[in-house]
Design a protein around this motif. Structure first.
Motif, PDB file in Angstrom:
ATOM      1  N   UNK A 255      -6.987 -13.892  -7.916  1.00 34.41           N
ATOM      2  CA  UNK A 255      -7.859 -12.822  -7.437  1.00 34.41           C
ATOM      3  C   UNK A 255      -9.257 -12.875  -8.038  1.00 34.41           C
ATOM      4  N   UNK A 256      -9.442 -13.668  -9.078  1.00 35.12           N
ATOM      5  CA  UNK A 256     -10.761 -13.739  -9.724  1.00 35.12           C
ATOM      6  C   UNK A 256     -11.638 -14.840  -9.135  1.00 35.12           C
ATOM      7  N   UNK A 257     -11.019 -15.829  -8.512  1.00 35.37           N
ATOM      8  CA  UNK A 257     -11.799 -16.925  -7.918  1.00 35.37           C
ATOM      9  C   UNK A 257     -11.603 -17.050  -6.410  1.00 35.37           C
ATOM     10  N   UNK A 258     -10.617 -16.337  -5.871  1.00 35.24           N
ATOM     11  CA  UNK A 258     -10.344 -16.443  -4.445  1.00 35.24           C
ATOM     12  C   UNK A 258      -9.719 -17.768  -4.057  1.00 35.24           C
ATOM     13  N   UNK A 259      -9.035 -18.405  -4.980  1.00 35.44           N
ATOM     14  CA  UNK A 259      -8.474 -19.724  -4.727  1.00 35.44           C
ATOM     15  C   UNK A 259      -6.949 -19.689  -4.711  1.00 35.44           C
TER      16      UNK A 259
ATOM     17  N   UNK B 236     -17.884 -25.834   9.910  1.00 31.07           N
ATOM     18  CA  UNK B 236     -16.815 -25.712   8.924  1.00 31.07           C
ATOM     19  C   UNK B 236     -17.332 -25.063   7.644  1.00 31.07           C
ATOM     20  N   UNK B 237     -18.521 -25.470   7.198  1.00 30.97           N
ATOM     21  CA  UNK B 237     -19.134 -24.875   6.009  1.00 30.97           C
ATOM     22  C   UNK B 237     -19.357 -23.380   6.222  1.00 30.97           C
ATOM     23  N   UNK B 238     -19.851 -23.028   7.401  1.00 29.16           N
ATOM     24  CA  UNK B 238     -20.135 -21.622   7.699  1.00 29.16           C
ATOM     25  C   UNK B 238     -18.868 -20.777   7.623  1.00 29.16           C
ATOM     26  N   UNK B 239     -17.818 -21.192   8.325  1.00 34.89           N
ATOM     27  CA  UNK B 239     -16.621 -20.357   8.384  1.00 34.89           C
ATOM     28  C   UNK B 239     -15.843 -20.362   7.069  1.00 34.89           C
ATOM     29  N   UNK B 240     -15.843 -21.478   6.354  1.00 29.17           N
ATOM     30  CA  UNK B 240     -15.195 -21.480   5.043  1.00 29.17           C
ATOM     31  C   UNK B 240     -15.903 -20.516   4.092  1.00 29.17           C
ATOM     32  N   UNK B 241     -17.230 -20.553   4.087  1.00 27.33           N
ATOM     33  CA  UNK B 241     -18.005 -19.684   3.195  1.00 27.33           C
ATOM     34  C   UNK B 241     -17.862 -18.228   3.616  1.00 27.33           C
ATOM     35  N   UNK B 242     -18.078 -17.970   4.882  1.00 26.25           N
ATOM     36  CA  UNK B 242     -18.020 -16.601   5.401  1.00 26.25           C
ATOM     37  C   UNK B 242     -16.658 -15.973   5.175  1.00 26.25           C
ATOM     38  N   UNK B 243     -15.603 -16.732   5.515  1.00 28.11           N
ATOM     39  CA  UNK B 243     -14.275 -16.133   5.537  1.00 28.11           C
ATOM     40  C   UNK B 243     -13.604 -16.077   4.181  1.00 28.11           C
ATOM     41  N   UNK B 244     -14.003 -16.913   3.251  1.00 25.46           N
ATOM     42  CA  UNK B 244     -13.487 -16.754   1.889  1.00 25.46           C
ATOM     43  C   UNK B 244     -13.968 -15.428   1.326  1.00 25.46           C
ATOM     44  N   UNK B 245     -15.231 -15.135   1.519  1.00 21.41           N
ATOM     45  CA  UNK B 245     -15.790 -13.863   1.051  1.00 21.41           C
ATOM     46  C   UNK B 245     -15.182 -12.695   1.821  1.00 21.41           C
ATOM     47  N   UNK B 246     -15.056 -12.825   3.125  1.00 20.25           N
ATOM     48  CA  UNK B 246     -14.494 -11.783   3.967  1.00 20.25           C
ATOM     49  C   UNK B 246     -13.039 -11.512   3.611  1.00 20.25           C
ATOM     50  N   UNK B 247     -12.267 -12.570   3.386  1.00 17.12           N
ATOM     51  CA  UNK B 247     -10.866 -12.433   3.001  1.00 17.12           C
ATOM     52  C   UNK B 247     -10.732 -11.658   1.696  1.00 17.12           C
ATOM     53  N   UNK B 248     -11.538 -12.007   0.713  1.00 18.16           N
ATOM     54  CA  UNK B 248     -11.459 -11.334  -0.580  1.00 18.16           C
ATOM     55  C   UNK B 248     -11.870  -9.867  -0.470  1.00 18.16           C
ATOM     56  N   UNK B 249     -12.883  -9.600   0.300  1.00 16.95           N
ATOM     57  CA  UNK B 249     -13.320  -8.214   0.482  1.00 16.95           C
ATOM     58  C   UNK B 249     -12.241  -7.370   1.153  1.00 16.95           C
ATOM     59  N   UNK B 250     -11.447  -7.966   2.014  1.00 16.95           N
ATOM     60  CA  UNK B 250     -10.402  -7.250   2.730  1.00 16.95           C
ATOM     61  C   UNK B 250      -9.119  -7.074   1.916  1.00 16.95           C
ATOM     62  N   UNK B 251      -8.901  -7.934   0.928  1.00 16.81           N
ATOM     63  CA  UNK B 251      -7.590  -7.973   0.287  1.00 16.81           C
ATOM     64  C   UNK B 251      -7.574  -7.778  -1.216  1.00 16.81           C
TER      65      UNK B 251
ATOM     66  N   UNK C 161      -9.394  -5.531  -4.552  1.00 15.90           N
ATOM     67  CA  UNK C 161     -10.215  -4.371  -4.887  1.00 15.90           C
ATOM     68  C   UNK C 161     -10.433  -4.290  -6.398  1.00 15.90           C
ATOM     69  N   UNK C 162     -11.356  -3.416  -6.794  1.00 20.33           N
ATOM     70  CA  UNK C 162     -11.542  -3.079  -8.195  1.00 20.33           C
ATOM     71  C   UNK C 162     -12.104  -4.200  -9.046  1.00 20.33           C
ATOM     72  N   UNK C 163     -11.617  -4.263 -10.290  1.00 17.23           N
ATOM     73  CA  UNK C 163     -12.144  -5.216 -11.268  1.00 17.23           C
ATOM     74  C   UNK C 163     -11.994  -6.678 -10.817  1.00 17.23           C
ATOM     75  N   UNK C 164     -10.836  -7.083 -10.264  1.00 22.13           N
ATOM     76  CA  UNK C 164     -10.736  -8.476  -9.803  1.00 22.13           C
ATOM     77  C   UNK C 164     -11.791  -8.846  -8.765  1.00 22.13           C
ATOM     78  N   UNK C 165     -12.093  -7.929  -7.861  1.00 18.38           N
ATOM     79  CA  UNK C 165     -13.110  -8.225  -6.850  1.00 18.38           C
ATOM     80  C   UNK C 165     -14.481  -8.359  -7.491  1.00 18.38           C
ATOM     81  N   UNK C 166     -14.775  -7.535  -8.477  1.00 20.17           N
ATOM     82  CA  UNK C 166     -16.054  -7.638  -9.185  1.00 20.17           C
ATOM     83  C   UNK C 166     -16.182  -8.998  -9.864  1.00 20.17           C
TER      84      UNK C 166
END
Length: 320
Positions: free
Chosen positions: A144-148, A236-251, A253-258
C-alpha cells in the motif's frame, strides 16, 4: 413429455478482439479441444479497422457470437459489453492472445463447488513462446505504500513448485472465471480504467464484497503477452501511469495513501521523466503529464474506498 432440464452450468467465454482477427481465430481454434460440454463464446470487437465477423464465421467455430462495437471501449468496457450479453452461470474473461488446454473449464469450475466463498477462479498461466515459464501462479499482496504487487512465480520455470491451489490476492486479467453472484454483489469491471489495473481494482471490490479469489493450478493456459498494445508505446505509458494512481486513490486511504503519494511523486515519476528524457521520448513525457492531469480532474467517490478489504483466509494455501 417435457425434455429434461440440463443442470450443467453454462459458461460464457468472453474475449476481446482489436485488429487481431488472426490471433483471435488461433484462440477460437484452440477452443475446439475443450472437453466441457456446455459453453458459449462471445467475441467483442473493439472498433477494429476491419470487422472480423466474416473471418470468424468462415472458421465455423462452435457456439460463437460476435459483437461489434463501433468504438474501442477498452479492456473493461469491451468485457462489460460481452458480460451484458452473456447467458452463462459463470463468466470466463479470456484474452484473445491465449491458447486453452482441454480440461480448462472443468478445472476452473471445481473451486466454486468446493467452497461457496469462491467468487473468482484463475488458472496457472505460462508464456506461449516459453511454454515452461510461469507468468501467473497467484498474486502477492499489494504494497500500500508503493502501489506495487507482482505475480507469484513470475518468470520462473514450472517445476511443480506452485501446484497447491488456494486463495490469492488478485485475479489475472488474461484469464478469470467469475460467478454470477459476484456480478450481482460486486458489479463488473469499472469502465474508467479502460486499460490496465482494471482487474486489480475489480479484485479489491470482489474481496470487499466477501468473496475469495482462487488460484487453480490444475487449470492451464498459454499467453502471448502484450500483443494488443505492444511492448512499449506512449499509450501504454499513459494508462499505466494514470491507472496506477487511480487504482491507489480508489482502494487505499489514510496514512498509506499519503506515503504512496510521497513515493510516487517524489521517486517513481521523477525517475520515469528522467528515463524518457534521456531516451528522447517526448511523447512518453506528454503521456505522463496527461496521466497526472487526468487524475487531477477526476475525483473518487467515497463509497469506493470506505469499506476495508476483506481479509485473506488465515493461512493461504499458496506457497510463495
Amino acid at each position: 413429455m417435457a425434455e429434461p432440464i440440463d443442470t450443467t452450468p453454462l459458461i460464457s467465454l468472453i474475449t476481446i478482439n482489436y485488429n487481431q482477427a488472426v490471433v483471435t481465430c488461433d484462440l477460437l481454434e484452440s477452443t475446439r479441444t475443450l472437453t466441457y460440454p456446455r459453453f458459449e463464446i462471445i467475441v467483442v470487437d473493439n472498433g477494429s479497422r476491419e470487422d472480423p465477423t466474416e473471418r470468424i464465421q468462415q472458421g465455423n467455430y462452435p457456439n460463437v457470437k460476435v459483437l461489434v462495437s463501433p468504438e474501442n471501449l477498452g479492456f473493461s468496457g469491451g468485457n462489460n459489453l460481452g458480460i451484458r450479453q452473456a447467458k452463462g452461470d459463470y463468466i470466463f474473461l479470456l484474452n484473445n492472445d491465449t491458447i486453452v488446454t482441454p480440461d480448462l473449464l472443468e478445472q476452473l469450475l471445481k473451486p466454486f463447488f468446493q467452497n461457496p466463498l469462491v467468487g473468482v477462479s484463475c488458472p496457472k498461466i505460462r508464456y506461449y513462446d516459453q511454454p515452461t515459464i510461469i507468468q501467473y501462479a497467484g498474486y502477492h499482496p499489494l504494497n500500500e505504500y508503493t502501489g506495487q504487487t507482482w505475480a507469484v512465480g513470475l518468470m520462473e520455470p514450472d517445476l511443480g513448485q506452485y501446484e497447491q491451489p488456494g486463495p490469492t490476492y488478485f485475479a489475472h486479467g488474461a484469464a478469470m472465471m467469475v460467478s454470477r453472484a459476484v456480478l450481482e454483489k460486486a458489479g463488473s469491471l469499472d469502465d474508467s480504467f479502460f486499460l490496465y489495473y482494471e482487474e486489480l481494482d475489480w479484485s479489491m471490490r470482489i474481496r470487499r464484497a466477501g468473496f475469495q479469489i482462487y488460484y487453480q493450478p490444475k487449470a492451464l493456459i498459454y499467453h502471448r503477452e502484450s500483443m494488443s498494445v505492444g511492448k512499449e508505446n506512449a499509450m501504454k505509458v499513459y494508462y499505466h501511469t494514470r491507472n496506477r494512481l487511480w487504482f491507489m486513490r480508489r482502494n487505499v486511504v489514510g496514512f498509506p495513501l499519503l506515503i504512496f503519494y510521497l513515493y510516487y511523486f517524489g521517486m517513481a515519476i521523477p525517475k520515469a521523466l528522467g528515463y524518457y528524457t534521456l531516451r528522447r521520448k517526448p511523447s512518453y513525457l506528454k503521456a505522463v503529464k496527461d496521466a497526472i492531469v487526468w487524475n487531477l480532474k477526476h475525483s473518487v467517490k467515497q463509497s469506493v474506498v470506505t469499506s476495508p478489504p476483506v481479509a485473506m483466509v488465515a493461512n493461504t494455501a499458496l506457497e510463495v
